[in-house]
Structure formats: C-alpha cells, structure tokens
Design a protein around this motif. Structure first.
Motif, PDB file in Angstrom:
ATOM      1  N   SER A   1       8.581 -24.945 -12.925  1.00  6.37           N
ATOM      2  CA  SER A   1       9.615 -25.816 -12.388  1.00  6.37           C
ATOM      3  C   SER A   1      10.972 -25.501 -13.005  1.00  6.37           C
ATOM      4  CB  SER A   1       9.255 -27.285 -12.636  1.00  6.37           C
ATOM      5  OG  SER A   1       9.231 -27.576 -14.019  1.00  6.37           O
ATOM      6  N   ALA A   2      11.003 -25.174 -14.303  1.00  4.22           N
ATOM      7  CA  ALA A   2      12.276 -24.859 -14.961  1.00  4.22           C
ATOM      8  C   ALA A   2      12.894 -23.588 -14.381  1.00  4.22           C
ATOM      9  CB  ALA A   2      12.074 -24.714 -16.466  1.00  4.22           C
ATOM     10  N   ALA A   3      12.065 -22.552 -14.188  1.00  5.13           N
ATOM     11  CA  ALA A   3      12.573 -21.303 -13.614  1.00  5.13           C
ATOM     12  C   ALA A   3      13.059 -21.527 -12.191  1.00  5.13           C
ATOM     13  CB  ALA A   3      11.478 -20.239 -13.639  1.00  5.13           C
ATOM     14  N   THR A   4      12.344 -22.385 -11.442  1.00  2.00           N
ATOM     15  CA  THR A   4      12.756 -22.688 -10.069  1.00  2.00           C
ATOM     16  C   THR A   4      14.101 -23.400 -10.051  1.00  2.00           C
ATOM     17  OG1 THR A   4      10.439 -22.860  -9.374  1.00  2.00           O
ATOM     18  CG2 THR A   4      12.083 -23.858  -7.943  1.00  2.00           C
TER      19      THR A   4
ATOM     20  N   GLY B   1      14.423 -32.655  -7.756  1.00  2.00           N
ATOM     21  CA  GLY B   1      13.134 -33.061  -7.213  1.00  2.00           C
ATOM     22  C   GLY B   1      12.317 -31.886  -6.713  1.00  2.00           C
ATOM     23  N   SER B   2      12.952 -31.007  -5.931  1.00  2.00           N
ATOM     24  CA  SER B   2      12.212 -29.897  -5.323  1.00  2.00           C
ATOM     25  C   SER B   2      11.768 -28.867  -6.346  1.00  2.00           C
ATOM     26  CB  SER B   2      13.073 -29.231  -4.249  1.00  2.00           C
ATOM     27  OG  SER B   2      13.466 -30.160  -3.270  1.00  2.00           O
ATOM     28  N   ALA B   3      12.501 -28.730  -7.454  1.00  2.00           N
ATOM     29  CA  ALA B   3      12.110 -27.760  -8.479  1.00  2.00           C
ATOM     30  C   ALA B   3      10.774 -28.112  -9.109  1.00  2.00           C
ATOM     31  CB  ALA B   3      13.190 -27.668  -9.553  1.00  2.00           C
ATOM     32  N   THR B   4      10.408 -29.403  -9.077  1.00  2.00           N
ATOM     33  CA  THR B   4       9.113 -29.792  -9.652  1.00  2.00           C
ATOM     34  C   THR B   4       7.946 -29.204  -8.873  1.00  2.00           C
ATOM     35  OG1 THR B   4       8.980 -31.833  -8.340  1.00  2.00           O
ATOM     36  CG2 THR B   4      10.094 -31.968 -10.466  1.00  2.00           C
ATOM     37  N   LEU B   5       8.188 -28.736  -7.641  1.00  2.00           N
ATOM     38  CA  LEU B   5       7.119 -28.147  -6.839  1.00  2.00           C
ATOM     39  C   LEU B   5       6.538 -26.909  -7.508  1.00  2.00           C
ATOM     40  CD1 LEU B   5       8.822 -28.466  -3.335  1.00  2.00           C
ATOM     41  CD2 LEU B   5       6.940 -29.857  -4.215  1.00  2.00           C
TER      42      LEU B   5
ATOM     43  N   MET C   1       6.614 -35.732 -12.122  1.00  2.00           N
ATOM     44  CA  MET C   1       7.554 -36.846 -12.269  1.00  2.00           C
ATOM     45  C   MET C   1       8.243 -36.804 -13.625  1.00  2.00           C
ATOM     46  SD  MET C   1       5.371 -40.067 -10.868  1.00  2.00           S
ATOM     47  CE  MET C   1       4.067 -39.827  -9.682  1.00  2.00           C
ATOM     48  N   SER C   2       7.486 -36.472 -14.664  1.00  2.00           N
ATOM     49  CA  SER C   2       8.048 -36.492 -16.015  1.00  2.00           C
ATOM     50  C   SER C   2       9.104 -35.413 -16.214  1.00  2.00           C
ATOM     51  CB  SER C   2       6.930 -36.319 -17.044  1.00  2.00           C
ATOM     52  OG  SER C   2       6.369 -35.019 -16.992  1.00  2.00           O
ATOM     53  N   GLN C   3       9.135 -34.414 -15.324  1.00  2.00           N
ATOM     54  CA  GLN C   3      10.133 -33.359 -15.455  1.00  2.00           C
ATOM     55  C   GLN C   3      11.537 -33.843 -15.096  1.00  2.00           C
ATOM     56  OE1 GLN C   3       9.069 -29.987 -16.503  1.00  2.00           O
ATOM     57  NE2 GLN C   3       7.428 -31.406 -17.013  1.00  2.00           N
ATOM     58  N   ILE C   4      11.628 -34.997 -14.407  1.00  2.00           N
ATOM     59  CA  ILE C   4      12.947 -35.505 -13.999  1.00  2.00           C
ATOM     60  C   ILE C   4      13.180 -36.926 -14.498  1.00  2.00           C
ATOM     61  CG2 ILE C   4      13.240 -33.985 -12.010  1.00  2.00           C
ATOM     62  CD1 ILE C   4      12.220 -36.218 -10.214  1.00  2.00           C
ATOM     63  N   THR C   5      12.500 -37.277 -15.620  1.00  2.00           N
ATOM     64  CA  THR C   5      12.722 -38.592 -16.222  1.00  2.00           C
ATOM     65  C   THR C   5      13.372 -38.416 -17.593  1.00  2.00           C
ATOM     66  OG1 THR C   5      10.449 -38.526 -17.082  1.00  2.00           O
ATOM     67  CG2 THR C   5      10.829 -39.745 -15.058  1.00  2.00           C
ATOM     68  N   PRO C   6      14.465 -39.140 -17.876  1.00  2.00           N
ATOM     69  CA  PRO C   6      15.059 -39.076 -19.208  1.00  2.00           C
ATOM     70  C   PRO C   6      14.128 -39.772 -20.219  1.00  2.00           C
ATOM     71  CG  PRO C   6      16.166 -40.733 -17.892  1.00  2.00           C
ATOM     72  CD  PRO C   6      15.162 -40.041 -16.976  1.00  2.00           C
ATOM     73  N   PRO C   7      14.235 -39.511 -21.545  1.00  2.00           N
ATOM     74  CA  PRO C   7      15.309 -38.715 -22.151  1.00  2.00           C
ATOM     75  C   PRO C   7      15.036 -37.219 -22.231  1.00  2.00           C
ATOM     76  CG  PRO C   7      13.973 -39.716 -23.857  1.00  2.00           C
ATOM     77  CD  PRO C   7      13.408 -40.194 -22.558  1.00  2.00           C
ATOM     78  N   VAL C   8      13.769 -36.796 -21.955  1.00  2.00           N
ATOM     79  CA  VAL C   8      13.457 -35.396 -22.178  1.00  2.00           C
ATOM     80  C   VAL C   8      12.883 -34.752 -20.922  1.00  2.00           C
ATOM     81  CG1 VAL C   8      12.476 -33.778 -23.861  1.00  2.00           C
ATOM     82  CG2 VAL C   8      12.842 -36.130 -24.531  1.00  2.00           C
ATOM     83  N   GLY C   9      13.359 -35.161 -19.738  1.00  2.00           N
ATOM     84  CA  GLY C   9      12.943 -34.488 -18.517  1.00  2.00           C
ATOM     85  C   GLY C   9      13.506 -33.082 -18.493  1.00  2.00           C
ATOM     86  N   PHE C  10      12.626 -32.084 -18.545  1.00  2.00           N
ATOM     87  CA  PHE C  10      13.082 -30.723 -18.786  1.00  2.00           C
ATOM     88  C   PHE C  10      13.987 -30.207 -17.666  1.00  2.00           C
ATOM     89  CE2 PHE C  10      12.466 -26.110 -19.578  1.00  2.00           C
ATOM     90  CZ  PHE C  10      12.915 -26.105 -20.891  1.00  2.00           C
ATOM     91  N   ASN C  11      13.662 -30.568 -16.429  1.00  2.00           N
ATOM     92  CA  ASN C  11      14.504 -30.120 -15.317  1.00  2.00           C
ATOM     93  C   ASN C  11      15.918 -30.694 -15.418  1.00  2.00           C
ATOM     94  OD1 ASN C  11      12.303 -28.777 -14.365  1.00  2.00           O
ATOM     95  ND2 ASN C  11      12.260 -29.746 -12.363  1.00  2.00           N
TER      96      ASN C  11
ATOM     97  N   ILE D   1      23.949 -35.700 -18.139  1.00  2.00           N
ATOM     98  CA  ILE D   1      22.531 -35.790 -17.802  1.00  2.00           C
ATOM     99  C   ILE D   1      22.180 -37.116 -17.138  1.00  2.00           C
ATOM    100  CG2 ILE D   1      21.775 -36.722 -20.034  1.00  2.00           C
ATOM    101  CD1 ILE D   1      19.328 -34.828 -19.763  1.00  2.00           C
ATOM    102  N   LEU D   2      22.919 -38.185 -17.451  1.00  2.00           N
ATOM    103  CA  LEU D   2      22.650 -39.470 -16.810  1.00  2.00           C
ATOM    104  C   LEU D   2      23.004 -39.428 -15.330  1.00  2.00           C
ATOM    105  CD1 LEU D   2      23.865 -41.994 -19.547  1.00  2.00           C
ATOM    106  CD2 LEU D   2      21.518 -41.286 -19.002  1.00  2.00           C
ATOM    107  N   ARG D   3      24.071 -38.707 -14.977  1.00  2.00           N
ATOM    108  CA  ARG D   3      24.402 -38.530 -13.553  1.00  2.00           C
ATOM    109  C   ARG D   3      23.326 -37.721 -12.849  1.00  2.00           C
ATOM    110  NH1 ARG D   3      30.227 -36.077 -13.718  1.00  2.00           N
ATOM    111  NH2 ARG D   3      29.757 -35.576 -11.535  1.00  2.00           N
ATOM    112  N   VAL D   4      22.821 -36.702 -13.525  1.00  2.00           N
ATOM    113  CA  VAL D   4      21.746 -35.893 -12.937  1.00  2.00           C
ATOM    114  C   VAL D   4      20.492 -36.749 -12.749  1.00  2.00           C
ATOM    115  CG1 VAL D   4      20.323 -33.835 -13.187  1.00  2.00           C
ATOM    116  CG2 VAL D   4      22.681 -33.811 -14.019  1.00  2.00           C
ATOM    117  N   ALA D   5      20.162 -37.576 -13.770  1.00  2.00           N
ATOM    118  CA  ALA D   5      18.977 -38.432 -13.680  1.00  2.00           C
ATOM    119  C   ALA D   5      19.120 -39.448 -12.556  1.00  2.00           C
ATOM    120  CB  ALA D   5      18.758 -39.137 -15.021  1.00  2.00           C
ATOM    121  N   LYS D   6      20.323 -40.003 -12.387  1.00  2.00           N
ATOM    122  CA  LYS D   6      20.559 -40.965 -11.309  1.00  2.00           C
ATOM    123  C   LYS D   6      20.379 -40.301  -9.948  1.00  2.00           C
ATOM    124  CE  LYS D   6      24.056 -44.161  -9.491  1.00  2.00           C
ATOM    125  NZ  LYS D   6      25.449 -44.657  -9.628  1.00  2.00           N
ATOM    126  N   ALA D   7      20.879 -39.067  -9.805  1.00  2.00           N
ATOM    127  CA  ALA D   7      20.721 -38.339  -8.541  1.00  2.00           C
ATOM    128  C   ALA D   7      19.259 -38.018  -8.264  1.00  2.00           C
ATOM    129  CB  ALA D   7      21.547 -37.053  -8.582  1.00  2.00           C
ATOM    130  N   ALA D   8      18.471 -37.817  -9.342  1.00  2.00           N
ATOM    131  CA  ALA D   8      17.063 -37.454  -9.176  1.00  2.00           C
ATOM    132  C   ALA D   8      16.161 -38.663  -8.935  1.00  2.00           C
ATOM    133  CB  ALA D   8      16.579 -36.690 -10.409  1.00  2.00           C
TER     134      ALA D   8
END
Length: 433
Positions: free
Chosen positions: A116-119, A147-151, A374-384, A396-403
């Motif tokens: 997911s990180a590479a994607t 969201g789609s990178a988690t695929l 799901m955990s890849q896009i949840t703060p505080p340590v969502g890797f994506n 990162i909070l703006r990114v988390a809100k968008a996700a």
C-alpha cells in the motif's frame, strides 16, 4: 502465575522492546525465549534451533521474493508514468472524471507491487500534481489516493496474504483468489462514492476538454495493456490450477523483465536496484516470519492461546460481537504497527478463538487484511498518511480528514463480507482443491 497475568507480562515485554526500537523479528524471538525460559520446562535453545531450521525452507514462501521482485521491476519500468496517460482518455466523461485515475491506477499498481505504501507513493507522484493543476478538489484527490492505495494489501498477488497463508498453513492460491471479489467490491465502493459526490455537486469537478475515439484510447493505453494481461495471466494460471503461486510468480518475473526491457528507462542499474530492493524486503519479511514461528511454538508450550480462547469463549459472544471487538482491536493495533507485523503478532493468539467461534480461516484472512487496510489511513500512525504527507507537504490532519470517508467505506466493505461471506468464498470454492 495465571494465564492472563502471564500474557500481560509477555505483552508488556513486547511493547517495551518495540518501543525501544528493536526490530520486530528480534522482539518476537526475545518474547518467545522469555516465555519458554520462565513459564515452561521446555529446552528453549533446542526449540529455537529446530524451529528456525524447520521454517527456513518453505516452497510456498518462495513465491514471496518472486512477487516482490516482479513489483520492483515493473515499478522501475515507467509504469506509473504511463498510468495517467493510459487511463485518462477512458475516464474523461465518467462522473468524477479523472479522480477515477487514482482509484483504478491504485488498483492496477496494487496488483503489481503488493504494497500500500509503494502504491500511494508511486501513483501519488504522478496524479496529485496533475489533478491539482486541472482544478480538482484537494480533499477528493487526497482521499481517493489514501483510500485506494490500501488496495495494495488485498488485491492479489498480495504480500500480506502470502505471509498470512504461511503463518496459518492456508493455501496461498485460494487466498489470492478469495481477495479478488472483495478487492473489486472496494474499487466499486470508492468509484461509486466519487460518482455520487460529483453528481450531487456538478460544479465540484472541472470539465475535461476533448473527446477520444476508440483507436486513440487504445493507443494511449498500449503500454498498460501488457501489464494488465500479465497480472490477469498470473492470477488466471493460479485460479485454473495450471500453476502454483510460486510457479506463477517465477513466470511473472520473467515476463515483467521482458516488459521492462521494452522501456528505454530500464537498464542494468535499474535491474540491480530492483534486485537489491526485493532482497531487502524479502529478508525483512522472512526474518519476521521466523520470529513469529518461534513465538507460535512458544505460545503453544505455554498454553496461553488455548486458555485465552477458552476464556473468551466462556463469555459466549455472538460471532458478530466477536468480530466487532476484533475489528476495534486490529484498528487500534494498526495505529502503531505495520500490516505484516500485525498478522504475525496476532495469528497464534487470535486463531484458536476464531476457530472456536466457527469462523473459516480463509474468510478470516481476507477480513483481517481488510481491517488492517483501515489502519493504514488512521492517525496517529497510519502509514499511508505519512507517505502522502511526505509526498505533498500537506498537514497530516488534513490528509486524515480527506481519508475519513474512505475509512468508512472500508468499514462498510468489512460489514458486507461479514453479512455476505460468499463474496470471499465463492471463487475459492469454485476452484475445488
């Protein structure tokens, strides 16, 4: 010492080791060694030696470095550069227009990289500047990418499904096939959300100029078509039984080398970089799996998983209540650990209680990967989130809100496969044995 107290001591030790920055594999081995030395009468040194030797050679595990190498090769062969130009002509008139490039591009690249990180990094480098320059809303650009990178964790060939299959002795071929329909379901949910947002607010999405004929679309996609055929061939050969996952991975590496050699940007330097990247990643995962194998054996000697499963079973939780509790547990754990670590840390403890509840191991593997997504896009340590923040410089909070909407869609996906388990099991059952 009682089993809950023993488990609490060992879990506290593991958290302390991880907090000190010790490698996950070494943390698992230290925890297992302490468990055997202080809570059993088994010869820990002998068990450690035989476990590491016995698990260091595995034919199913041979697929892991091969699929990683295939992804590394295609990653360096201008696939990402051609993704936008290949998909854009087909999506210019769809509701949401070029935002679907993020979704479909991530789905295609997920089947190449398995990460997911590479994607997120690869597709984001290409799509974010382009979509911003065309006037697409930032929240949807970042949300569709996160969201789609988690695929990358679910769509086969998935690295984490190989790890789960080896750790739980499940058929990797059946796990791969089981991930196809849930992966397509998530693609449909993401695309449907974007389309609904676009239809509800027609001024949200900029108008794309120009129309393309069928020949122009095919010409723009000429470099994407071989990659899609390669992915379909690899998965198709596994599904039909023509090849095992390891055999299909070897053919995939060979064909990816041919595709990469057709790219003027892929030479010896890129091949060496791909080889070294695949070696480092494979060694890291294999080391973690060895640590997890020793931990599983140690937990078996202590009897903790069996007694813990019996303890939880004494509450007589309904299946849905157990899955809801596990969903919260995995999401919280995913805030602090990567997906592979979550799988190898929890399988030896969670699986006995899962089986006691009558939950199928194959289905549970797909459910586990989906929740880990799901955990890849949840703060505080969502890797994506970190990847996208580093890529765009956005808070990162703006990114988390968008996700957030896509996190809820992943949660909906988990609910759907729970209510309709056939989404996961129908294709593997059609394979037979």
């Amino acid at each position: 010492m009682s089993d809950p107290a023993t488990f609490a001591v060992l879990f506290g030790l593991l958290i302390a080791l991880l907090a000190m920055g010790l490698w996950v594999a070494l943390s698992l081995m230290v925890m297992a060694f302490v468990a055997m030395a202080f809570f059993t009468n088994a010869p820990e040194g002998l068990v450690l030696a035989t476990t590491l030797w016995g698990h260091s050679h595995s034919w199913p595990l041979a697929a892991l470095p091969l699929f990683i190498l295939m992804g590394e090769i295609l990653l360096r062969s201008r696939l990402s550069e051609d993704m936008f130009s290949g998909l854009a002509p087909w999506l210019g008139r769809a509701p949401g227009r070029l935002l679907h490039v993020n979704i479909l591009g991530c789905a295609i690249f997920a089947a190449v990289s398995g990460s997911s990180a590479a994607t997120a990094a690869t597709i984001g480098k290409m799509s974010v500047p382009e979509l911003k320059s065309r006037g697409y809303p930032e929240s949807l650009i970042l949300g569709t990418l996160a969201g789609s990178a988690t695929l990358g964790l679910l769509i086969p060939p998935s690295i984490i499904l190989i790890v789960y299959g080896v750790a739980t002795e499940q058929s990797i071929a059946r796990l791969f096939v089981a991930g196809i329909l849930p992966g397509l379901l998530l693609v449909g949910l993401f695309a449907g959300y974007v389309a609904v947002r676009a239809l509800m607010n027609r001024d949200l999405i900029p108008v794309e100029a120009g129309d393309f004929s069928l020949m122009e679309k095919l010409k723009a996609s000429r470099r994407l078509v071989p990659v899609v055929l390669l992915i379909a061939g690899v998965i198709g050969s596994i599904y039909t039984g023509i090849a095992s996952p390891t055999d299909a991975a070897a053919v995939g590496v060979f064909l990816s080398l041919i595709l990469a050699s057709m790219s003027s940007s892929f030479g010896w330097a890129e091949f060496k970089a791909a080889l070294m990247g695949a070696t480092r990643t494979s060694c890291m995962i294999a080391f973690i799996l060895l640590g997890a194998a020793f931990l599983s054996i140690a937990m078996g000697f202590t009897g903790i998983p069996r007694n813990l499963a019996a303890w939880i079973g004494s509450f007589e939780l309904p299946t849905y209540a157990l899955l809801a509790a596990l969903t919260v547990f995995f999401i919280v754990l995913g805030c602090f650990l990567d997906g592979i670590s979550i799988v190898v840390l929890t399988t030896s403890i969670i699986l006995p209680m899962v089986e006691a509840a009558g939950i199928d191991r194959l289905w549970f593997g797909i459910y586990l990967v989906l929740v880990v997504e799901m955990s890849q896009i949840t703060p505080p340590v969502g890797f994506n989130l970190f990847v996208i923040q580093g890529l765009t410089g956005i808070n990162i909070l703006r990114v988390a809100k968008a996700a957030l909407p896509f996190f809820l869609l992943l949660l909906l996906g988990a609910a759907l496969i729970t209510l309709f388990p056939g989404i996961v099991t129908v294709l593997p059952n059609a394979m037979g044995n």
